[in-house]
Design a protein around this motif. Structure first.
Motif, PDB file in Angstrom:
ATOM      1  N   ALA A  42       0.855  -1.190   0.000  1.00 21.63           N
ATOM      2  CA  ALA A  42       0.000   0.000   0.000  1.00 21.63           C
ATOM      3  C   ALA A  42       0.891   1.240   0.000  1.00 21.63           C
ATOM      4  O   ALA A  42       2.085   1.149   0.274  1.00 21.63           O
ATOM      5  CB  ALA A  42      -0.871  -0.010   1.243  1.00 21.63           C
ATOM      6  N   MET A  43       0.302   2.399  -0.317  1.00 23.40           N
ATOM      7  CA  MET A  43       1.068   3.644  -0.256  1.00 23.40           C
ATOM      8  C   MET A  43       1.618   3.832   1.162  1.00 23.40           C
ATOM      9  O   MET A  43       0.950   3.462   2.138  1.00 23.40           O
ATOM     10  CB  MET A  43       0.170   4.837  -0.607  1.00 23.40           C
ATOM     11  N   ALA A  44       2.794   4.417   1.265  1.00 28.13           N
ATOM     12  CA  ALA A  44       3.431   4.605   2.582  1.00 28.13           C
ATOM     13  C   ALA A  44       2.452   5.255   3.561  1.00 28.13           C
ATOM     14  O   ALA A  44       1.795   6.243   3.232  1.00 28.13           O
ATOM     15  CB  ALA A  44       4.664   5.488   2.421  1.00 28.13           C
ATOM     16  N   GLY A  45       2.329   4.701   4.723  1.00 30.64           N
ATOM     17  CA  GLY A  45       1.471   5.268   5.769  1.00 30.64           C
ATOM     18  C   GLY A  45       0.025   4.791   5.710  1.00 30.64           C
ATOM     19  O   GLY A  45      -0.728   4.943   6.677  1.00 30.64           O
ATOM     20  N   GLU A  46      -0.375   4.203   4.565  1.00 36.22           N
ATOM     21  CA  GLU A  46      -1.787   3.849   4.392  1.00 36.22           C
ATOM     22  C   GLU A  46      -2.211   2.711   5.326  1.00 36.22           C
ATOM     23  O   GLU A  46      -3.291   2.769   5.933  1.00 36.22           O
ATOM     24  CB  GLU A  46      -2.048   3.488   2.916  1.00 36.22           C
ATOM     25  N   THR A  47      -1.384   1.685   5.457  1.00 34.09           N
ATOM     26  CA  THR A  47      -1.772   0.560   6.325  1.00 34.09           C
ATOM     27  C   THR A  47      -1.895   1.040   7.773  1.00 34.09           C
ATOM     28  O   THR A  47      -2.834   0.667   8.480  1.00 34.09           O
ATOM     29  CB  THR A  47      -0.766  -0.600   6.188  1.00 34.09           C
ATOM     30  N   ASN A  48      -0.985   1.926   8.187  1.00 33.00           N
ATOM     31  CA  ASN A  48      -1.087   2.505   9.547  1.00 33.00           C
ATOM     32  C   ASN A  48      -2.387   3.275   9.711  1.00 33.00           C
ATOM     33  O   ASN A  48      -3.048   3.190  10.744  1.00 33.00           O
ATOM     34  CB  ASN A  48       0.076   3.466   9.826  1.00 33.00           C
ATOM     35  N   ARG A  49      -2.746   4.031   8.667  1.00 30.12           N
ATOM     36  CA  ARG A  49      -3.983   4.826   8.745  1.00 30.12           C
ATOM     37  C   ARG A  49      -5.191   3.906   8.914  1.00 30.12           C
ATOM     38  O   ARG A  49      -6.072   4.147   9.727  1.00 30.12           O
ATOM     39  CB  ARG A  49      -4.127   5.672   7.467  1.00 30.12           C
ATOM     40  N   LEU A  50      -5.194   2.810   8.160  1.00 32.09           N
ATOM     41  CA  LEU A  50      -6.319   1.876   8.226  1.00 32.09           C
ATOM     42  C   LEU A  50      -6.382   1.201   9.600  1.00 32.09           C
ATOM     43  O   LEU A  50      -7.461   0.993  10.162  1.00 32.09           O
ATOM     44  CB  LEU A  50      -6.199   0.827   7.109  1.00 32.09           C
ATOM     45  N   ILE A  51      -5.203   0.892  10.148  1.00 32.41           N
ATOM     46  CA  ILE A  51      -5.160   0.261  11.480  1.00 32.41           C
ATOM     47  C   ILE A  51      -5.708   1.233  12.530  1.00 32.41           C
ATOM     48  O   ILE A  51      -6.506   0.853  13.388  1.00 32.41           O
ATOM     49  CB  ILE A  51      -3.709  -0.175  11.802  1.00 32.41           C
ATOM     50  N   ASP A  52      -5.319   2.513  12.405  1.00 33.49           N
ATOM     51  CA  ASP A  52      -5.838   3.520  13.344  1.00 33.49           C
ATOM     52  C   ASP A  52      -7.358   3.635  13.233  1.00 33.49           C
ATOM     53  O   ASP A  52      -8.062   3.766  14.233  1.00 33.49           O
ATOM     54  CB  ASP A  52      -5.197   4.894  13.073  1.00 33.49           C
ATOM     55  N   LEU A  53      -7.860   3.595  11.994  1.00 28.87           N
ATOM     56  CA  LEU A  53      -9.316   3.663  11.804  1.00 28.87           C
ATOM     57  C   LEU A  53     -10.011   2.512  12.510  1.00 28.87           C
ATOM     58  O   LEU A  53     -10.992   2.702  13.225  1.00 28.87           O
ATOM     59  CB  LEU A  53      -9.655   3.596  10.301  1.00 28.87           C
ATOM     60  N   ALA A  54      -9.468   1.307  12.325  1.00 32.66           N
ATOM     61  CA  ALA A  54     -10.069   0.119  12.953  1.00 32.66           C
ATOM     62  C   ALA A  54     -10.069   0.287  14.468  1.00 32.66           C
ATOM     63  O   ALA A  54     -11.080   0.031  15.136  1.00 32.66           O
ATOM     64  CB  ALA A  54      -9.304  -1.135  12.547  1.00 32.66           C
ATOM     65  N   ASN A  55      -8.949   0.768  14.998  1.00 32.50           N
ATOM     66  CA  ASN A  55      -8.841   0.900  16.455  1.00 32.50           C
ATOM     67  C   ASN A  55      -9.686   2.044  16.999  1.00 32.50           C
ATOM     68  O   ASN A  55      -9.978   2.083  18.187  1.00 32.50           O
ATOM     69  CB  ASN A  55      -7.373   1.075  16.865  1.00 32.50           C
ATOM     70  N   SER A  56     -10.070   2.974  16.108  1.00 31.11           N
ATOM     71  CA  SER A  56     -10.947   4.031  16.605  1.00 31.11           C
ATOM     72  C   SER A  56     -12.410   3.589  16.556  1.00 31.11           C
ATOM     73  O   SER A  56     -13.267   4.169  17.209  1.00 31.11           O
ATOM     74  CB  SER A  56     -10.737   5.333  15.826  1.00 31.11           C
ATOM     75  N   ALA A  57     -12.687   2.522  15.807  1.00 28.04           N
ATOM     76  CA  ALA A  57     -14.071   2.024  15.748  1.00 28.04           C
ATOM     77  C   ALA A  57     -14.375   1.081  16.913  1.00 28.04           C
ATOM     78  O   ALA A  57     -15.530   0.925  17.310  1.00 28.04           O
ATOM     79  CB  ALA A  57     -14.309   1.304  14.416  1.00 28.04           C
ATOM     80  N   ALA A  58     -13.363   0.449  17.462  1.00 21.42           N
ATOM     81  CA  ALA A  58     -13.587  -0.473  18.586  1.00 21.42           C
ATOM     82  C   ALA A  58     -12.281  -0.698  19.332  1.00 21.42           C
ATOM     83  O   ALA A  58     -11.206  -0.581  18.747  1.00 21.42           O
ATOM     84  CB  ALA A  58     -14.119  -1.807  18.066  1.00 21.42           C
ATOM     85  N   ASP A  59     -12.393  -1.038  20.611  1.00 21.72           N
ATOM     86  CA  ASP A  59     -11.186  -1.295  21.408  1.00 21.72           C
ATOM     87  C   ASP A  59     -10.432  -2.517  20.908  1.00 21.72           C
ATOM     88  O   ASP A  59      -9.223  -2.496  20.768  1.00 21.72           O
ATOM     89  CB  ASP A  59     -11.547  -1.497  22.892  1.00 21.72           C
ATOM     90  N   SER A  60     -11.175  -3.602  20.688  1.00 20.14           N
ATOM     91  CA  SER A  60     -10.504  -4.737  20.042  1.00 20.14           C
ATOM     92  C   SER A  60     -11.348  -5.180  18.852  1.00 20.14           C
ATOM     93  O   SER A  60     -12.283  -5.968  18.989  1.00 20.14           O
ATOM     94  CB  SER A  60     -10.222  -5.881  21.017  1.00 20.14           C
ATOM     95  N   PRO A  61     -11.015  -4.622  17.690  1.00 22.96           N
ATOM     96  CA  PRO A  61     -11.823  -4.850  16.484  1.00 22.96           C
ATOM     97  C   PRO A  61     -11.916  -6.338  16.127  1.00 22.96           C
ATOM     98  O   PRO A  61     -10.957  -7.079  16.340  1.00 22.96           O
ATOM     99  CB  PRO A  61     -11.050  -4.101  15.389  1.00 22.96           C
ATOM    100  N   ASP A  62     -13.058  -6.707  15.591  1.00 21.79           N
ATOM    101  CA  ASP A  62     -13.254  -8.073  15.116  1.00 21.79           C
ATOM    102  C   ASP A  62     -12.145  -8.417  14.127  1.00 21.79           C
ATOM    103  O   ASP A  62     -11.868  -7.660  13.198  1.00 21.79           O
ATOM    104  CB  ASP A  62     -14.618  -8.154  14.425  1.00 21.79           C
ATOM    105  N   LYS A  63     -11.512  -9.568  14.333  1.00 21.70           N
ATOM    106  CA  LYS A  63     -10.301  -9.872  13.568  1.00 21.70           C
ATOM    107  C   LYS A  63     -10.551 -10.082  12.084  1.00 21.70           C
ATOM    108  O   LYS A  63      -9.740  -9.709  11.241  1.00 21.70           O
ATOM    109  CB  LYS A  63      -9.601 -11.093  14.179  1.00 21.70           C
ATOM    110  N   ARG A  64     -11.705 -10.675  11.757  1.00 18.70           N
ATOM    111  CA  ARG A  64     -12.010 -10.907  10.336  1.00 18.70           C
ATOM    112  C   ARG A  64     -12.186  -9.574   9.609  1.00 18.70           C
ATOM    113  O   ARG A  64     -11.625  -9.337   8.546  1.00 18.70           O
ATOM    114  CB  ARG A  64     -13.276 -11.748  10.210  1.00 18.70           C
ATOM    115  N   GLU A  65     -12.975  -8.690  10.207  1.00 16.40           N
ATOM    116  CA  GLU A  65     -13.242  -7.403   9.560  1.00 16.40           C
ATOM    117  C   GLU A  65     -11.967  -6.557   9.499  1.00 16.40           C
ATOM    118  O   GLU A  65     -11.717  -5.839   8.532  1.00 16.40           O
ATOM    119  CB  GLU A  65     -14.352  -6.652  10.314  1.00 16.40           C
TER     120      GLU A  65
END
Ligand code: ADP
Ligand code: ASP
Ligand code: MG
Length: 406
Positions: A42-65
């Motif tokens: 992915a573009m530099a920084g993009e995977t980190n951004r997506l991980i931050d999004l997941a973690n802002s939606a839930a404390d421990s996001p569903d692993k499949r999603e």
């Protein structure tokens, strides 16, 4: 005419301009008469951004999603590259992991590739298409999207090279090869022309993120020649290959560090058979990897046990260990997430004595306290306070004379 797999990391595909540069590199191989498969991150920084999004939606996001989400960055880069290539007159098609069918196990976030169906790719290559494949992702046998762990595009590339019997796997990145240590923290680091699979594997496993450990494991197993090169310059490069007589037999080939470490200590455990099994079985059942382990000598029937896990798994590990500690009658659990691991690696260690003593003395001279030590035939690792990481790397690099030769 051969088959070349090229892999480009995040900084190499950070924007459309850079993706066009990647297209030019793929075209160069195509024009040289090769079949070409390109694997992208992915573009530099993009995977980190997506991980931050997941973690802002839930404390421990569903692993499949979570895996479905964090794998999307690669869809953007592969499609952009194929669009660019097609517009330049070079037929190209992009494929996601499930479209190829890069089959993995079900371990979300650290899935292992079990099989790659090569049919579609082979059909496209036969037509002359430049095939572009999303790195970092696969699919399990229930059609769930999985990801291969951070840096996993390296593994996607080497796995494709192995499955299709490629002549070369070129890993293009933001440095022009594998160095004696991270060139971004040690200006004296020296580029290695060649490095053996075994040394590269130890370096990768102890933190040199230039290659994901599993990619090296796979390259060794299937004998894939891996070239680490710069996307931005044609100079340099490092060949990762079988050990041979021509390789410099220096004591050390490199120094690595890993800041992604946390230390857990279970204090005052009644010492009897089965305590280690009691502590570590629940962790392995939750797929938490334990790295270094130290058990103190038993005193008056009690012992302490210390081990390290990845920082991002510390909270989960702590919860599990606290529950077990209660069951086995231990006094308490202590955690420390301000630690790092510094390692020295070299096949030459086997035939040289005093290497460990020199490592410990060098750190002692700087007042750096060593909390844990582990060794293998070609590696010595020390856990230290994280704030001393860079200092430790630099003084060790000097002490073992790994600097550039004048
Ligand atoms: P990419 O996004 O291309 O996959 P990575 O960031 O994963 O790139 O890996 C490249 C980085 O690895 C370099 O920028 C460098 O900071 C780091 N690195 C750590 N140790 C080494 C080493 N011994 N040699 C080269 N690079 C290293
Ligand atoms: N994009 C993924 C990551 O950032 C995979 C990779 O870069 O290799 O970890
Ligand atoms: Mg990487």
């Amino acid at each position: 005419m051969g088959l070349v797999v090229q892999k480009f990391g995040g900084t190499s595909v950070a924007n459309v301009e850079k993706i066009k540069n990647v297209a030019a590199k793929a075209i160069r191989e195509k024009n040289a008469g090769h079949d070409v498969i390109v694997v992208l991150s992915a573009m530099a920084g993009e995977t980190n951004r997506l991980i931050d999004l997941a973690n802002s939606a839930a404390d421990s996001p569903d692993k499949r999603e979570y895996d479905s989400l964090i794998s999307t960055g690669e869809q953007v880069t592969i499609t952009l590259l194929s669009i660019a290539l097609n517009s330049m007159g070079y037929p190209s098609r992009s494929f996601l992991g499930f479209q190829v069918r890069i089959l993995t196990d079900k371990a979300y976030q650290k899935a292992r590739i079990s099989m790659i169906d090569t049919d579609i790719i082979q059909k496209e290559l036969k037509k002359g298409t430049i095939v572009v494949v999303a790195g970092f992702q696969g699919v399990d046998d229930d059609n769930n999207i999985t990801t291969l762990g951070r840096g996993g595009s390296d593994t996607s590339a080497v796995a494709l090279a192995a499955a299709l019997n490629a002549d070369r796997c070129d890993i293009y990145t933001d440095v022009d090869g594998v160095y004696t240590t991270d060139p971004n923290i040690c200006a004296n680091a020296r580029r290695l022309d060649r490095i053996s699979y075994d040394e590269m594997l130890e370096m990768a496993m102890t933190g040199a993120k230039v290659l994901q450990p599993r990619s090296v494991e796979m390259a060794k197993k299937y004998d894939v020649p891996v070239y680490v090169k710069s996307t931005f310059s044609d100079e340099g490069g490092t060949l990762v290959t079988k050990e041979d007589k021509e390789m410099e037999r220096e004591v050390l080939s490199g120094i690595t560090y890993d800041r992604d470490q946390a230390k857990i200590t279970v204090v005052h455990i009644p010492d009897k058979p089965g305590i280690a099994a009691n502590l570590f079985t629940p962790l392995s059942e939750r797929n938490i990897s334990v790295d270094m382990i130290i058990q103190n000598a038993s005193a008056q029937g009690y012992t302490d046990l210390t081990f390290t896990v990845s920082k991002k798994e510390m909270k989960e590990a702590q919860k599990i260990v606290e529950a077990t500690a209660k069951e086995i009658g231990a006094k308490r659990v202590e955690v420390d997430d301000e630690v790092a691991k510094v390692s020295i690696i070299g096949v030459g260690m086997v035939s040289h004595s005093g290497v460990a003593a020199k490592m410990f003395q060098t750190m002692a001279d700087e007042g750096i306290n060593i909390m844990m030590i582990s060794t293998s035939e070609i590696k010595i690792s020390c856990v230290i306070q994280r704030k001393y990481t860079e200092l430790a790397v630099m003084v060790l690099h000097d002490a073992f004379h790994l600097e550039k030769k004048k």
